[in-house]
Enzyme design. Structure first.
Site, PDB file in Angstrom:
ATOM      1  N   PRO A  45      70.337  66.157  40.319  1.00  0.00           N
ATOM      2  CA  PRO A  45      69.850  66.942  41.458  1.00  0.00           C
ATOM      3  C   PRO A  45      69.347  66.045  42.585  1.00  0.00           C
ATOM      4  O   PRO A  45      68.840  64.953  42.319  1.00  0.00           O
ATOM      5  CB  PRO A  45      68.710  67.768  40.865  1.00  0.00           C
ATOM      6  CG  PRO A  45      68.350  67.123  39.574  1.00  0.00           C
ATOM      7  CD  PRO A  45      69.529  66.330  39.110  1.00  0.00           C
ATOM      8  N   ASP A  46      69.495  66.474  43.847  1.00  0.00           N
ATOM      9  CA  ASP A  46      68.887  65.733  44.962  1.00  0.00           C
ATOM     10  C   ASP A  46      67.437  66.197  45.104  1.00  0.00           C
ATOM     11  O   ASP A  46      66.920  66.911  44.236  1.00  0.00           O
ATOM     12  CB  ASP A  46      69.717  65.893  46.250  1.00  0.00           C
ATOM     13  CG  ASP A  46      69.722  67.317  46.792  1.00  0.00           C
ATOM     14  OD1 ASP A  46      69.025  68.180  46.230  1.00  0.00           O
ATOM     15  OD2 ASP A  46      70.435  67.557  47.779  1.00  0.00           O
ATOM     16  N   PHE A  47      66.769  65.766  46.169  1.00  0.00           N
ATOM     17  CA  PHE A  47      65.379  66.178  46.358  1.00  0.00           C
ATOM     18  C   PHE A  47      65.275  67.537  47.025  1.00  0.00           C
ATOM     19  O   PHE A  47      64.551  68.410  46.596  1.00  0.00           O
ATOM     20  CB  PHE A  47      64.662  65.173  47.278  1.00  0.00           C
ATOM     21  CG  PHE A  47      64.013  64.049  46.555  1.00  0.00           C
ATOM     22  CD1 PHE A  47      63.910  64.033  45.178  1.00  0.00           C
ATOM     23  CD2 PHE A  47      63.473  62.988  47.261  1.00  0.00           C
ATOM     24  CE1 PHE A  47      63.306  62.990  44.526  1.00  0.00           C
ATOM     25  CE2 PHE A  47      62.863  61.930  46.613  1.00  0.00           C
ATOM     26  CZ  PHE A  47      62.782  61.931  45.245  1.00  0.00           C
ATOM     27  N   ARG A  48      65.994  67.651  48.161  1.00  0.00           N
ATOM     28  CA  ARG A  48      65.632  68.710  49.103  1.00  0.00           C
ATOM     29  C   ARG A  48      66.565  69.897  49.153  1.00  0.00           C
ATOM     30  O   ARG A  48      66.286  70.844  49.868  1.00  0.00           O
ATOM     31  CB  ARG A  48      65.480  68.109  50.511  1.00  0.00           C
ATOM     32  CG  ARG A  48      64.309  67.152  50.581  1.00  0.00           C
ATOM     33  CD  ARG A  48      64.081  66.564  51.944  1.00  0.00           C
ATOM     34  NE  ARG A  48      62.943  65.642  51.918  1.00  0.00           N
ATOM     35  CZ  ARG A  48      63.008  64.391  51.493  1.00  0.00           C
ATOM     36  NH1 ARG A  48      64.148  63.889  51.091  1.00  0.00           N
ATOM     37  NH2 ARG A  48      61.927  63.644  51.475  1.00  0.00           N
ATOM     38  N   ASN A 119      69.533  55.710  46.490  1.00  0.00           N
ATOM     39  CA  ASN A 119      69.580  56.256  45.135  1.00  0.00           C
ATOM     40  C   ASN A 119      69.064  55.254  44.111  1.00  0.00           C
ATOM     41  O   ASN A 119      69.162  54.046  44.286  1.00  0.00           O
ATOM     42  CB  ASN A 119      71.001  56.692  44.798  1.00  0.00           C
ATOM     43  CG  ASN A 119      71.432  57.856  45.658  1.00  0.00           C
ATOM     44  OD1 ASN A 119      70.598  58.467  46.314  1.00  0.00           O
ATOM     45  ND2 ASN A 119      72.704  58.149  45.675  1.00  0.00           N
ATOM     46  N   ASP A 121      69.920  55.790  40.795  1.00  0.00           N
ATOM     47  CA  ASP A 121      70.680  56.130  39.590  1.00  0.00           C
ATOM     48  C   ASP A 121      71.655  55.036  39.153  1.00  0.00           C
ATOM     49  O   ASP A 121      72.310  55.173  38.114  1.00  0.00           O
ATOM     50  CB  ASP A 121      71.424  57.458  39.788  1.00  0.00           C
ATOM     51  CG  ASP A 121      72.298  57.475  41.043  1.00  0.00           C
ATOM     52  OD1 ASP A 121      72.787  56.405  41.456  1.00  0.00           O
ATOM     53  OD2 ASP A 121      72.494  58.567  41.614  1.00  0.00           O
ATOM     54  N   HIS A 138      65.459  51.750  47.705  1.00  0.00           N
ATOM     55  CA  HIS A 138      64.302  52.325  47.015  1.00  0.00           C
ATOM     56  C   HIS A 138      64.213  51.820  45.581  1.00  0.00           C
ATOM     57  O   HIS A 138      63.645  52.485  44.718  1.00  0.00           O
ATOM     58  CB  HIS A 138      64.355  53.854  47.090  1.00  0.00           C
ATOM     59  CG  HIS A 138      64.224  54.364  48.499  1.00  0.00           C
ATOM     60  ND1 HIS A 138      64.535  55.639  48.867  1.00  0.00           N
ATOM     61  CD2 HIS A 138      63.787  53.742  49.629  1.00  0.00           C
ATOM     62  CE1 HIS A 138      64.314  55.785  50.184  1.00  0.00           C
ATOM     63  NE2 HIS A 138      63.874  54.646  50.656  1.00  0.00           N
TER      64      HIS A 138
END
Ligand code: CNA
Length: 280
Positions: A45-48, A119, A121, A138
């Site tokens: 899933p993404d954040f927003r 990302n 991941d 990040h």
């Protein structure tokens, strides 16, 4: 820009014009900037995104506000929500998308100057993008350390703790501090590789932005660093940042894998791309 404004570099503001630019050999230093939206098709899933995004679904973790899961002060008092999330996101559980494979194909064809990703991941690495061409702005789950004494913590132990969604404690000389993957929490400094490469977007002859809301700074400022006449292509569900304000901006709104497949078709690279992806 108005529909009538003529682009400076492209023949028109379309994906096929971008493909023509690449095929003509005039785009050899492509800079790619990505976010969570290129991994949603992999099942992360993404954040927003409304309903499916992590912020929407973090309510079950009993957080004061969703961002708290990535705040260092909250983590210090209660690392459990972060580890519940880490268990879900941990690398090794997901397969790269066609968009990740496309970046690897650009690198294989020596056209990738640099990939900047938000990302965590590690799917870019899994897709075969050479690590020296990736700036993980990040951080990532690849390494981890104690938040107090900063000593690294072993990978195998970390994997066990993430699998059981429990926070490890540092073994170093009785320190006992909490261990956290080297992903950047709110308020933490970005890794030095981000700042070391911060001028690279100015060297780009084509910028591709995919799957990001461009809400998190300083990453969100990167696309603006491209020189004015440099085409910038956006593959995203929605228009973001200042995309659409420059004469050579191309907006490809929708699923990024669909847009990337269209670009690969126009480049005549589609079969090679699909094969690379299936072989991953
Ligand atoms: P975001 O703020 O959640 O934005 C994602 C963007 O992608 C939105 O504009 C969506 O509309 C768009 N989008 C979602 N799915 C697709 C799709 N299939 N095709 C096209 N567009 C799509 O995420 P950002 O990356 O912009 O925010 C930065 C945060 C998210 C970084 O700090 C990341 O570490 C963090 N994050 C990373 C992951 C991951 O590593 N996969 C997952 C969730 C969050």
């Amino acid at each position: 820009v108005s529909e009538d404004t003529r682009p400076d570099t492209l023949s028109d503001r379309s994906i096929s014009a971008v493909a023509d630019l690449i095929k003509s050999g005039r785009a050899k230093r492509i800079v790619v900037m990505t976010g969570a939206g290129i991994s949603t098709a992999a099942g992360i899933p993404d954040f927003r995104s409304p309903k499916t995004g992590l912020y929407h679904n973090l309510a079950r973790l009993d957080l004061p506000h969703p961002e708290a899961v990535f705040e260092i002060d909250f983590f210090r008092n209660n690392p459990r929500p972060f580890y519940v999330l880490a268990k879900e996101l941990y690398p090794g559980n997901f397969h790269p998308t066609i968009s990740h494979a496309f970046v690897a194909l650009l690198a294989k064809r020596k056209l990738l100057r640099m990939l900047f990703t938000q990302n965590i991941d590690c799917l870019e690495r899994a897709a075969g993008v050479p690590p020296e061409l990736i700036v993980e702005a990040h951080g990532s789950f690849a390494t981890q350390r104690c938040i107090d004494c900063k000593n690294p913590f072993p990978d195998a132990e970390m994997r066990k703790c993430v699998e059981s969604a429990s926070a490890p404690n540092c073994f170093h000389k009785g320190c006992g501090g909490l261990v956290k993957p080297d992903i950047v929490f709110f308020g933490e400094q970005l890794p030095s590789t981000f700042f070391d490469n911060a001028t690279v977007p100015q060297e780009a002859d084509l910028v591709i932005v995919a799957g990001t809301s461009l809400m998190v700074h300083p990453f969100a400022g990167l696309p603006r660093l491209a020189r004015d006449s440099v085409p910038r292509v956006l593959f995203n569900m929605e228009r973001v940042g200042d995309f659409g304000t420059r004469a050579d901006d191309v907006l490809c709104l929708g699923e990024c894998d669909d847009g990337i497949r269209k670009l690969a078709d126009d480049l005549g690279w589609r079969d090679e791309l699909e094969k690379m992806w299936v072989d991953l």
